[in-house]
Motif scaffolding. Structure first.
Motif, PDB file in Angstrom:
ATOM      1  N   ARG A   1       9.108   2.737   6.841  1.00  0.00           N
ATOM      2  CA  ARG A   1       7.834   2.089   7.070  1.00  0.00           C
ATOM      3  C   ARG A   1       7.305   1.441   5.789  1.00  0.00           C
ATOM      4  O   ARG A   1       7.419   2.017   4.716  1.00  0.00           O
ATOM      5  CB  ARG A   1       6.861   3.170   7.545  1.00  0.00           C
TER       6      ARG A   1
ATOM      7  N   THR B   1       3.670  -0.419   4.562  1.00  0.00           N
ATOM      8  CA  THR B   1       2.296  -0.855   4.853  1.00  0.00           C
ATOM      9  C   THR B   1       1.849  -1.730   3.696  1.00  0.00           C
ATOM     10  O   THR B   1       1.957  -1.338   2.534  1.00  0.00           O
ATOM     11  CB  THR B   1       1.355   0.349   5.010  1.00  0.00           C
TER      12      THR B   1
ATOM     13  N   LEU C   1      -3.941  -6.392   7.146  1.00  0.00           N
ATOM     14  CA  LEU C   1      -3.257  -5.152   6.794  1.00  0.00           C
ATOM     15  C   LEU C   1      -2.131  -5.000   7.801  1.00  0.00           C
ATOM     16  O   LEU C   1      -2.362  -5.117   9.009  1.00  0.00           O
ATOM     17  CB  LEU C   1      -4.233  -3.981   6.902  1.00  0.00           C
ATOM     18  N   GLU C   2      -0.919  -4.758   7.323  1.00  0.00           N
ATOM     19  CA  GLU C   2       0.246  -4.749   8.211  1.00  0.00           C
ATOM     20  C   GLU C   2       1.105  -3.515   7.970  1.00  0.00           C
ATOM     21  O   GLU C   2       1.333  -3.146   6.826  1.00  0.00           O
ATOM     22  CB  GLU C   2       1.130  -5.964   7.924  1.00  0.00           C
ATOM     23  N   THR C   3       1.596  -2.941   9.060  1.00  0.00           N
ATOM     24  CA  THR C   3       2.572  -1.859   8.932  1.00  0.00           C
ATOM     25  C   THR C   3       3.841  -2.270   9.668  1.00  0.00           C
ATOM     26  O   THR C   3       3.811  -2.555  10.866  1.00  0.00           O
ATOM     27  CB  THR C   3       2.033  -0.547   9.528  1.00  0.00           C
TER      28      THR C   3
ATOM     29  N   THR D   1      -0.745  -5.386   2.404  1.00  0.00           N
ATOM     30  CA  THR D   1      -1.740  -6.405   2.694  1.00  0.00           C
ATOM     31  C   THR D   1      -1.069  -7.774   2.611  1.00  0.00           C
ATOM     32  O   THR D   1       0.033  -7.907   2.065  1.00  0.00           O
ATOM     33  CB  THR D   1      -2.908  -6.376   1.694  1.00  0.00           C
TER      34      THR D   1
ATOM     35  N   HIS E   1       0.834  -1.210   0.000  1.00  0.00           N
ATOM     36  CA  HIS E   1       0.000   0.000   0.000  1.00  0.00           C
ATOM     37  C   HIS E   1       0.867   1.259   0.000  1.00  0.00           C
ATOM     38  O   HIS E   1       0.618   2.203  -0.723  1.00  0.00           O
ATOM     39  CB  HIS E   1      -0.908   0.004   1.230  1.00  0.00           C
ATOM     40  N   LYS E   2       1.893   1.245   0.867  1.00  0.00           N
ATOM     41  CA  LYS E   2       2.773   2.413   0.941  1.00  0.00           C
ATOM     42  C   LYS E   2       4.159   1.997   1.415  1.00  0.00           C
ATOM     43  O   LYS E   2       4.298   1.249   2.379  1.00  0.00           O
ATOM     44  CB  LYS E   2       2.198   3.439   1.915  1.00  0.00           C
TER      45      LYS E   2
ATOM     46  N   LEU F   1       2.695  -4.141  13.044  1.00  0.00           N
ATOM     47  CA  LEU F   1       1.336  -4.138  13.573  1.00  0.00           C
ATOM     48  C   LEU F   1       0.401  -4.642  12.474  1.00  0.00           C
ATOM     49  O   LEU F   1       0.396  -4.096  11.361  1.00  0.00           O
ATOM     50  CB  LEU F   1       0.943  -2.720  14.004  1.00  0.00           C
TER      51      LEU F   1
ATOM     52  N   VAL G   1      -3.652  -5.919  11.459  1.00  0.00           N
ATOM     53  CA  VAL G   1      -5.061  -5.891  11.860  1.00  0.00           C
ATOM     54  C   VAL G   1      -5.866  -6.752  10.887  1.00  0.00           C
ATOM     55  O   VAL G   1      -5.543  -6.816   9.698  1.00  0.00           O
ATOM     56  CB  VAL G   1      -5.609  -4.435  11.916  1.00  0.00           C
TER      57      VAL G   1
END
Lengths: 172, 172
Positions: free
Chosen positions: A98, A100, A114-116, A102, A91-92, A132, A134
């Motif tokens: 960092r 982010t 979804l993970e960062t 999936t 995603h980013k 992290l 979710v």
């Protein structure tokens, strides 16, 4: 060559925390290497293929487009058997800071997280990675925790320790 | 031409539900058109640009690669002002069934949600779209709900009703 003489690194386990209130999991692990090396090992597909997942499994990376909006796909194999096919999207991506993304796998078509991952310089040539994740429900989170994920995480990070030790020239 | 004579469609609001326990939001809305038409209007960038977001804003879609692993990017404009730059990844696309994607915007670099849109045939040429979104914390969910999202959602879906009515030939 026995394990006791070649591997004197104490097993360092990742901290895996399940939030009591939220469908999240936080994984925290420090590495004895400078942040740019850890980030490169995390993002270069040739290196990722060497450490990701448990020792009993080989990871074959088919697609790895590490950029904001890019995608990835890899297959877990044991000998000639394809065990699971993972995929997701970046995603980013903020280099050295960092990522982010999936995460999903073909074998459970509705499972997605979804993970960062956040990379922090601890000083003294050490780096912490904090992930992290979710999911949509406590039930999915429970399934994730019950999957034996800690084996792949800890064995994978131990392999990553070895790669980083080679790169930093540590005599471990 | 006055609104009272040209638009007799009653305003139909989307149901927006915030789970009391989880950092999720569920948006549910039915449309008076067959599922393939609704799915096309949801996925064809030329159509999406016509209905997405509030009436006061124009959406300009720069990137729209609607496939598993594809990415998207669009800009919200009012007159010549660029208000926000949205982007994300299509984690998984199952045509006419389900789209799982991430969603973020440049103006809040850390904000990200994971969303699954599910398309259900209600029979009689009607279709329900159900979108479940999750974020990392209750605070982020509260910020999402406080953003005025319902205006863009309801005005956008009203525009989508109009597009679908043209396509189905309904005399509304």
């Amino acid at each position: 060559m026995t394990t006791s003489t070649t591997d004197t690194t104490p097993t360092r386990e990742a901290r895996i925390e399940a939030d009591p209130e939220l469908p999240t999991v936080r994984i925290t692990r420090s590495f004895d290497a400078p942040l740019p090396l850890v980030y490169r090992a995390w993002t270069d597909p040739e290196l990722v293929a060497q450490w990701l997942g448990p020792r009993s499994i080989d990871m074959e990376i088919e697609t790895w487009d590490l950029r904001t909006g890019g995608e990835y796909r890899y297959t877990a194999r044991r000998d000639d058997e394809e065990l699971a096919h993972f995929y997701g999207s970046f995603h980013k991506v903020v280099p050295n800071e960092r990522i982010t993304q999936t995460w999903g796998f073909d074998e459970m078509p509705d499972a997605v997280s979804l993970e960062t991952a956040t990379f922090t310089d601890l000083g003294d040539g050490r780096t912490e990675v904090d992930i992290l994740s979710v999911v949509f429900s406590m039930e999915e989170r429970a399934a994730m925790l019950a999957s034996g994920m800690e084996v792949g995480i800890n064995e994978g990070y131990a392999k990553l320790d070895e790669i980083l030790a080679e790169q930093t020239g540590s005599a471990r």
